[in-house]
Scaffold this active site. Structure first.
Site, mmCIF file in Angstrom:
data_model
loop_
_atom_site.group_PDB
_atom_site.id
_atom_site.type_symbol
_atom_site.label_atom_id
_atom_site.label_comp_id
_atom_site.label_asym_id
_atom_site.label_seq_id
_atom_site.Cartn_x
_atom_site.Cartn_y
_atom_site.Cartn_z
ATOM 1 N N ARG A 227 0.737 -1.197 -0.062
ATOM 2 C CA ARG A 227 0.083 0.084 0.163
ATOM 3 C C ARG A 227 0.935 1.304 0.039
ATOM 4 N NH1 ARG A 227 -3.731 -2.604 -1.387
ATOM 5 N NH2 ARG A 227 -5.628 -2.928 -0.649
ATOM 6 N N GLU A 256 -3.904 7.283 -4.552
ATOM 7 C CA GLU A 256 -4.239 6.800 -6.050
ATOM 8 C C GLU A 256 -5.641 7.177 -6.640
ATOM 9 O OE1 GLU A 256 -3.952 2.563 -5.588
ATOM 10 O OE2 GLU A 256 -1.749 2.491 -5.204
ATOM 11 N N HIS A 274 -0.706 0.143 -9.809
ATOM 12 C CA HIS A 274 -1.699 -0.653 -9.069
ATOM 13 C C HIS A 274 -1.912 -1.925 -9.720
ATOM 14 C CE1 HIS A 274 -3.506 -1.220 -4.874
ATOM 15 N NE2 HIS A 274 -3.210 -2.159 -5.341
#
Length: 315
Positions: A227, A256, A274
């Site tokens: 993360r 994000e 991601h």
């Protein structure tokens, strides 16, 4: 027979709607359901990285299950769910092997100059005089922060590549063949590559800070597939700009989507959006696990993939 009513939380989960509707009545949060509909919701299908607010939970007094489609569940307030007797499920280790592959890929891409080399060639800059030397993976010291399912899968791959492996996690694990460092700083000092694979929560936000980056040093590579919030991103960018850190290979960011301007003039980074666990196969396993969790819950059976409270590591 009345079918359970599900609320699906995010538009990115919209492809699940036809599958969920085979056995359940379904409403979508992005279609702004009425308050009387929310009061009838039995289970919430959620993307676990998104914060789940108390207000939404308050609006669903019949809620008995939060079923995270994702492996991560860091957006869910576990103490509040436990206080209200709400079960929480997730996708288990559905994408661990794929995230591990991606982590190794990021290491290779950066250390062997694969992305930069591609750009170098396409720009017409390849000459006999410009040939670059890169760094071998064989013998490189890999430190893994968080030795859950992903960390173990990466270590197994790295071992096959003849890398030297160390790790740190909040709890010792006597069944692992690799040595556990005393703390993250010690691990960073003894590593050429530091991989972040820990589960995120508010207690470890920013755990990879300026001091850890300095310990990794000007020849070190930071890789993050966990993360973004685990890394102090401002400190990371400052360390890269100053040369105090050798490089970074990142699949996750805080927040994000990340602003590309933050990375535009940093040539010593490899970035992916991601996508570490986003394979067709992993998403299929996540959907199967979601349906199994829902079926078991409404049948009064144990959840196949429950969230274990207080977990700090993936897996």
């Amino acid at each position: 027979m009345t079918r359970p009513l599900l609320l699906v939380g995010q538009p990115l989960l919209a492809p699940l709607l036809p599958l969920l509707r085979t056995d359940h009545d379904v409403i979508a949060l992005w279609e702004t359901p009425a308050s009387d509909q929310l009061r009838k919701v039995d289970a919430l299908v959620w993307a676990g990285e998104f914060p789940l607010g108390r207000d939404l939970m308050d609006a669903m007094p019949r809620l008995t299950l939060i079923a995270c489609f994702t492996v991560g569940y860091d957006g869910v307030d576990l103490p509040l769910a436990r206080e209200r007797g709400i079960a929480v499920a997730h996708a288990g280790n559905a994408n661990a092997e794929d995230v591990a592959d991606h982590a190794i890929g990021l290491m290779l891409a950066h250390r062997r100059w694969i992305v930069a080399g591609d750009r170098h060639l396409r720009a017409g800059a390849w000459t006999i005089e410009s040939k670059m030397r890169t760094r071998s993976m064989n013998g490189a010291r890999l430190g893994i922060v968080g030795m859950g399912a992903i960390g173990i899968a990466v270590a197994e791959r790295a071992q096959a590549m003849k890398m030297k492996i160390g790790w740190w996690g909040p709890r010792p694990k006597s069944d692992l063949p690799w040595p556990r460092a005393d703390d993250v700083a010690a691990l960073a000092r003894d590593s050429d590559i530091l991989l972040v694979a820990a589960r995120a929560d508010e207690r470890n936000r920013g755990m990879i800070d300026a001091a850890i980056l300095d310990a990794l040093g000007p020849d070190g590579l930071l890789v993050n597939v966990a993360r973004g919030q685990l890394v102090d991103e401002s400190a990371l960018i400052a360390a890269l700009r100053s040369g105090r850190l050798g490089g970074a290979a990142l699949d996750v960011f805080d927040p994000e989507p990340t602003d590309p301007a933050r990375w535009a003039d940093l040539p010593n980074v490899v970035l992916t959006p991601h996508t570490g666990g986003a394979t067709h196969e992993a998403v299929g396993r996540m959907a199967e696990t979601l349906m199994a969790n829902l079926a078991a819950h409404f049948a009064g059976l144990p959840l196949p993939s429950p969230v274990a409270d207080m977990m700090l590591e993936r897996g």
